[in-house]
Design a protein around this motif. Structure first.
Motif, PDB file in Angstrom:
ATOM      1  N   THR A  41       0.802  -1.223   0.000  1.00 39.02           N
ATOM      2  CA  THR A  41       0.000   0.000   0.000  1.00 39.02           C
ATOM      3  C   THR A  41       0.833   1.271   0.000  1.00 39.02           C
ATOM      4  O   THR A  41       0.335   2.345  -0.347  1.00 39.02           O
ATOM      5  CB  THR A  41      -0.913   0.031   1.232  1.00 39.02           C
ATOM      6  OG1 THR A  41      -0.100   0.067   2.426  1.00 39.02           O
ATOM      7  CG2 THR A  41      -1.827  -1.189   1.269  1.00 39.02           C
ATOM      8  N   GLY A  42       2.113   1.158   0.394  1.00 38.84           N
ATOM      9  CA  GLY A  42       2.937   2.352   0.494  1.00 38.84           C
ATOM     10  C   GLY A  42       2.684   3.138   1.774  1.00 38.84           C
ATOM     11  O   GLY A  42       3.165   4.267   1.919  1.00 38.84           O
ATOM     12  N   LEU A  85      -5.197  -1.394  -6.715  1.00 38.41           N
ATOM     13  CA  LEU A  85      -4.837  -0.696  -5.490  1.00 38.41           C
ATOM     14  C   LEU A  85      -4.092   0.587  -5.855  1.00 38.41           C
ATOM     15  O   LEU A  85      -3.012   0.544  -6.459  1.00 38.41           O
ATOM     16  CB  LEU A  85      -3.955  -1.607  -4.631  1.00 38.41           C
ATOM     17  CG  LEU A  85      -3.703  -1.207  -3.184  1.00 38.41           C
ATOM     18  CD1 LEU A  85      -5.011  -1.182  -2.400  1.00 38.41           C
ATOM     19  CD2 LEU A  85      -2.718  -2.180  -2.536  1.00 38.41           C
ATOM     20  N   TYR A  86      -4.687   1.716  -5.519  1.00 36.55           N
ATOM     21  CA  TYR A  86      -4.055   3.008  -5.807  1.00 36.55           C
ATOM     22  C   TYR A  86      -3.255   3.444  -4.593  1.00 36.55           C
ATOM     23  O   TYR A  86      -3.762   3.449  -3.452  1.00 36.55           O
ATOM     24  CB  TYR A  86      -5.122   4.048  -6.163  1.00 36.55           C
ATOM     25  CG  TYR A  86      -5.830   3.709  -7.452  1.00 36.55           C
ATOM     26  CD1 TYR A  86      -5.267   4.065  -8.678  1.00 36.55           C
ATOM     27  CD2 TYR A  86      -7.021   2.999  -7.446  1.00 36.55           C
ATOM     28  CE1 TYR A  86      -5.892   3.736  -9.871  1.00 36.55           C
ATOM     29  CE2 TYR A  86      -7.651   2.656  -8.631  1.00 36.55           C
ATOM     30  CZ  TYR A  86      -7.086   3.035  -9.843  1.00 36.55           C
ATOM     31  OH  TYR A  86      -7.712   2.688 -11.018  1.00 36.55           O
ATOM     32  N   ARG A  87      -1.974   3.805  -4.830  1.00 41.29           N
ATOM     33  CA  ARG A  87      -1.038   4.031  -3.747  1.00 41.29           C
ATOM     34  C   ARG A  87      -0.377   5.387  -3.870  1.00 41.29           C
ATOM     35  O   ARG A  87      -0.139   5.867  -4.995  1.00 41.29           O
ATOM     36  CB  ARG A  87       0.044   2.943  -3.759  1.00 41.29           C
ATOM     37  CG  ARG A  87      -0.528   1.532  -3.800  1.00 41.29           C
ATOM     38  CD  ARG A  87       0.555   0.499  -3.962  1.00 41.29           C
ATOM     39  NE  ARG A  87       1.248   0.599  -5.238  1.00 41.29           N
ATOM     40  CZ  ARG A  87       2.347  -0.063  -5.545  1.00 41.29           C
ATOM     41  NH1 ARG A  87       2.889  -0.850  -4.635  1.00 41.29           N
ATOM     42  NH2 ARG A  87       2.907   0.061  -6.730  1.00 41.29           N
ATOM     43  N   SER A  90       3.318   5.872  -5.876  1.00 39.88           N
ATOM     44  CA  SER A  90       3.652   4.634  -6.579  1.00 39.88           C
ATOM     45  C   SER A  90       2.611   4.355  -7.646  1.00 39.88           C
ATOM     46  O   SER A  90       1.502   4.910  -7.627  1.00 39.88           O
ATOM     47  CB  SER A  90       3.711   3.443  -5.610  1.00 39.88           C
ATOM     48  OG  SER A  90       4.717   3.621  -4.645  1.00 39.88           O
TER      49      SER A  90
END
Length: 371
Positions: A41-42, A85-87, A90
């Protein structure tokens, strides 16, 4: 009752598992955020624990819907295909997500557990398999076609050379025979490249020193592009050990990629070669521990590659160069595949290109490791 020792084992499992594990209470507050979740997820554990899952992942509707369904219905739900998944800072990450209710001993719902799996590596493997299949299909056709072309091509070149010998030195026709000879040699070079691409030459395995291979290539390349101002930068991880490889093939691979990077620079710029050991991939060895991978990145700040071209650069005979044959990158792909690795490219027109070569750190023959 769980013992203290069992608790320690459970903690070690959560810390070392390669899947992201996130636990929520009934209000959607994050109560557990393992290291894999942080990597995917960062977000750090400090940023996540005690925070609302809906707030941290705001706007990611498919993911939030899975969590809401599991909490409301008290049943397990999953999506293995359509979750992105938007991070922060990144690139988006394709992921497989399963959400299960966290049940108490009495059977009531006390929250939810999310398990996320990174699907980008799986997609890389699927793409490599498709490219391998295309090259395999090309091989049978190419071998026969090249054989049929080489014989008459040799006859044409021989006839042109004889004709050139018969013509007076001052004859303007000798210009045409020179063109014929030059063009037949060019076609022959293309055919030889095609045969090399389809030829099933087995690698000669030995212990290879990656730093030495890349250093030797750069030493020579620095003197080739005198008309351009190119900075060749080398940033290698000194901890990378010798590993199983074919030195000649790997030299051919990296030389081709570094030359491509330099040729993409118009007047001035840089070519940066870096290496690092990565934990994203592992190759299972018979009777031994999984082998990690080393990734070498060749990055330039040249003209870049258009998106529509980027999807086709590993297709034989497809080239964006004026005098290119379109066989260099497919040959690089073949060499990487022979080493059980992966080759990827990313580019932004006007900003440059990066090629990533991932190779397994298989112990050299005779080392006794992983054998």
């Amino acid at each position: 009752m769980p013992t203290q020792e069992n608790t320690k084992v459970h903690i070690r499992v959560l810390e070392n598992i390669d899947r992201a594990v996130i636990a929520l209470d009934n209000d959607g507050i994050i109560t557990l955020f393992n290291p894999a979740a942080q990597a995917m997820t960062g977000l750090s554990e400090r940023q996540a624990l005690g925070k609302s899952f809906n707030v941290l992942f705001k706007g990611q509707s498919p993911l939030l819907k899975l969590v809401a369904t599991a909490l409301a219905a008290g049943r397990s739900v999953s999506n293995h295909e359509d979750i992105t998944l938007y991070r922060p800072l990144s690139q988006p990450l394709p992921a497989s997500v399963s959400v299960s209710p966290l049940l108490t001993e009495s059977g009531s719902c006390d929250g939810a557990i999310l398990i996320l799996r990174d699907l980008s590596r799986l997609q890389d493997l699927e793409q490599a398999m498709r490219q391998s299949e295309r090259l395999s299909q090309l091989g049978t056709l190419a071998a026969g076609l090249a054989h049929e072309i080489k014989n008459p091509l040799g006859g044409i070149k021989g006839a042109a050379q004889l004709l050139d010998l018969e013509l007076p030195k001052e004859s303007p026709l000798r210009e045409y025979t020179a063109v014929m000879i030059r063009e037949t040699e060019r076609v022959n070079t293309i055919i030889e490249g095609l045969l090399e691409l389809t030829r099933d030459r087995q690698p000669k395995w030995a212990g290879v020193n990656l730093g030495k291979i890349l250093g030797d290539i750069l030493l020579l390349q620095k003197t080739v592009y005198g008309e351009k101002q190119i900075d060749f930068l080398l940033d290698l991880d000194p901890s990378i050990p010798e590993f199983r490889g074919d030195e000649a093939l790997l030299t051919q691979l990296f030389l081709n990629l570094i030359k491509n990077a330099a040729e993409a620079i118009s007047d001035s710029g840089f070519v940066r070669i870096s290496s690092k050991i990565v934990a994203d991939y592992h190759l299972s060895l018979p009777g031994g521990r999984p082998a990690p991978f080393v990734t070498v990145e060749i990055r330039d700040n040249g003209t870049g590659i258009a998106r529509e071209d980027l999807e086709r650069i590993f297709t034989p005979f497809y080239t964006t160069k004026h005098l290119g044959s379109g066989l260099g990158l497919p040959l690089c792909q073949k060499i990487v595949r022979q080493h059980d690795g992966m080759l990827k490219a990313a580019s932004e027109p006007g900003s440059g290109t990066v090629f990533s070569v991932s190779l397994p750190l298989i112990p050299p023959p005779g080392s006794g490791l992983g054998e």
